[in-house]
Design a protein around this motif. Structure first.
Motif, mmCIF file in Angstrom:
data_model
loop_
_atom_site.group_PDB
_atom_site.id
_atom_site.type_symbol
_atom_site.label_atom_id
_atom_site.label_comp_id
_atom_site.label_asym_id
_atom_site.label_seq_id
_atom_site.Cartn_x
_atom_site.Cartn_y
_atom_site.Cartn_z
ATOM 1 N N ASN A 72 0.800 -1.224 0.000
ATOM 2 C CA ASN A 72 0.000 0.000 0.000
ATOM 3 C C ASN A 72 0.836 1.279 0.000
ATOM 4 O O ASN A 72 0.406 2.303 0.526
ATOM 5 N N ASN A 73 2.042 1.210 -0.583
ATOM 6 C CA ASN A 73 2.878 2.393 -0.772
ATOM 7 C C ASN A 73 2.613 2.954 -2.162
ATOM 8 O O ASN A 73 2.651 2.218 -3.143
ATOM 9 N N LYS A 74 2.345 4.271 -2.239
ATOM 10 C CA LYS A 74 2.107 4.889 -3.539
ATOM 11 C C LYS A 74 3.419 4.902 -4.309
ATOM 12 O O LYS A 74 4.424 5.433 -3.845
ATOM 13 N N ILE A 75 3.419 4.266 -5.504
ATOM 14 C CA ILE A 75 4.653 4.186 -6.280
ATOM 15 C C ILE A 75 4.598 4.990 -7.570
ATOM 16 O O ILE A 75 5.636 5.267 -8.166
ATOM 17 N N ALA A 76 3.385 5.383 -8.008
ATOM 18 C CA ALA A 76 3.298 6.148 -9.248
ATOM 19 C C ALA A 76 1.968 6.875 -9.331
ATOM 20 O O ALA A 76 0.965 6.458 -8.746
ATOM 21 N N LYS A 77 2.003 7.970 -10.075
ATOM 22 C CA LYS A 77 0.789 8.718 -10.414
ATOM 23 C C LYS A 77 0.709 8.781 -11.930
ATOM 24 O O LYS A 77 1.671 9.162 -12.593
ATOM 25 N N VAL A 78 -0.428 8.391 -12.477
ATOM 26 C CA VAL A 78 -0.657 8.421 -13.923
ATOM 27 C C VAL A 78 -1.600 9.579 -14.193
ATOM 28 O O VAL A 78 -2.651 9.682 -13.557
ATOM 29 N N LYS A 79 -1.223 10.466 -15.120
ATOM 30 C CA LYS A 79 -2.084 11.608 -15.403
ATOM 31 C C LYS A 79 -2.046 11.946 -16.881
ATOM 32 O O LYS A 79 -1.112 11.586 -17.599
ATOM 33 N N ASP A 80 -3.099 12.637 -17.319
ATOM 34 C CA ASP A 80 -3.122 13.135 -18.682
ATOM 35 C C ASP A 80 -2.826 14.638 -18.641
ATOM 36 O O ASP A 80 -2.431 15.165 -17.604
ATOM 37 N N LYS A 81 -3.008 15.314 -19.759
ATOM 38 C CA LYS A 81 -2.778 16.755 -19.822
ATOM 39 C C LYS A 81 -4.113 17.468 -19.897
ATOM 40 O O LYS A 81 -5.140 16.861 -20.189
ATOM 41 N N PHE A 82 -4.080 18.786 -19.665
ATOM 42 C CA PHE A 82 -5.278 19.603 -19.724
ATOM 43 C C PHE A 82 -5.922 19.510 -21.112
ATOM 44 O O PHE A 82 -7.084 19.199 -21.248
ATOM 45 N N PHE A 83 -5.151 19.765 -22.144
ATOM 46 C CA PHE A 83 -5.587 19.552 -23.525
ATOM 47 C C PHE A 83 -4.822 18.348 -24.038
ATOM 48 O O PHE A 83 -3.656 18.444 -24.393
ATOM 49 N N ASN A 84 -5.469 17.218 -24.077
ATOM 50 C CA ASN A 84 -4.792 15.955 -24.391
ATOM 51 C C ASN A 84 -5.206 15.483 -25.785
ATOM 52 O O ASN A 84 -5.880 14.472 -25.933
ATOM 53 N N PHE A 85 -4.769 16.205 -26.816
ATOM 54 C CA PHE A 85 -5.147 15.877 -28.177
ATOM 55 C C PHE A 85 -4.474 14.604 -28.679
ATOM 56 O O PHE A 85 -5.013 13.888 -29.503
ATOM 57 N N LYS A 86 -3.265 14.332 -28.209
ATOM 58 C CA LYS A 86 -2.513 13.168 -28.679
ATOM 59 C C LYS A 86 -2.707 11.950 -27.781
ATOM 60 O O LYS A 86 -2.062 10.941 -27.969
ATOM 61 N N ASN A 87 -3.611 12.053 -26.797
ATOM 62 C CA ASN A 87 -3.850 10.949 -25.858
ATOM 63 C C ASN A 87 -2.562 10.489 -25.195
ATOM 64 O O ASN A 87 -2.258 9.302 -25.145
ATOM 65 N N GLU A 88 -1.800 11.436 -24.676
ATOM 66 C CA GLU A 88 -0.565 11.117 -23.960
ATOM 67 C C GLU A 88 -0.858 11.022 -22.465
ATOM 68 O O GLU A 88 -1.689 11.756 -21.942
ATOM 69 N N TYR A 89 -0.152 10.135 -21.806
ATOM 70 C CA TYR A 89 -0.267 9.971 -20.368
ATOM 71 C C TYR A 89 1.132 10.003 -19.778
ATOM 72 O O TYR A 89 2.090 9.528 -20.392
ATOM 73 N N PHE A 90 1.246 10.569 -18.577
ATOM 74 C CA PHE A 90 2.539 10.731 -17.933
ATOM 75 C C PHE A 90 2.523 10.047 -16.583
ATOM 76 O O PHE A 90 1.519 10.070 -15.877
ATOM 77 N N ILE A 91 3.637 9.448 -16.240
ATOM 78 C CA ILE A 91 3.768 8.748 -14.968
ATOM 79 C C ILE A 91 4.801 9.499 -14.144
ATOM 80 O O ILE A 91 5.936 9.698 -14.591
#
Length: 160
Positions: A72-91
């Protein structure tokens, strides 16, 4: 190695199965029935919890999900962008730099680890059910399955 993440058609909590090319069960994703954060546990075939994925409670403009290890240790956060036209996600928060680059409608995405190809996600839209094909090294699969679940949670949240 290729695995297939298949959402169950009738599931109260959003559970999924992860099968290999021979249709053998590799991982099970167990969803909670009443979970506003879409909490899901990624388990091995024996039911041992490997990772937990849940959405951020409030998402205003940038949608995100968290990945926790078995302790139960947080190891990553997955997020998109405000304007996500290219469907990119960042960790963020992970030990390596990981980025997910998508194509139009996110039918195929590349997972990059420190700028190198780490895996590939292909989205298959079938009759009422999303399914994903994930191709990566076998030792990286549990974490990458949790990434797929996190992205699926984010896209489901954005649609609703």
């Amino acid at each position: 190695m290729k695995v297939y993440v298949k959402n169950k058609m009738f599931s109260w909590g959003g559970s999924s199965e992860v099968l290999d090319e021979n249709k053998n069960l590799v991982f099970v994703v167990k969803g909670k029935i009443l979970s506003p954060t879409r909490k899901k546990k990624v388990c091995d075939a024996n039911g041992n919890i490997l990772y937990t994925v849940r959405n951020k409670w409030f998402n205003w403009f940038v949608h995100s999900a968290y990945i926790y290890d078995s302790d139960n240790n947080k190891i990553a956060k997955v997020k998109d962008k405000f304007f996500n036209f290219k469907n990119e996600y960042f960790i963020t928060g992970y030990k390596d730099e990981i980025q997910i680059e998508g194509k139009f409608f996110s039918l195929e995405s590349r997972i990059l680890k420190n700028g190198e190809l780490f895996g590939t996600i292909r989205r298959n839209i079938t009759f009422f059910v999303d399914s994903f094909e994930l191709e990566a090294n076998e030792e990286d699969l549990p974490f990458l399955v949790s990434l797929v679940i996190a992205i699926d949670n984010i896209t489901d949240k954005k649609r609703k």
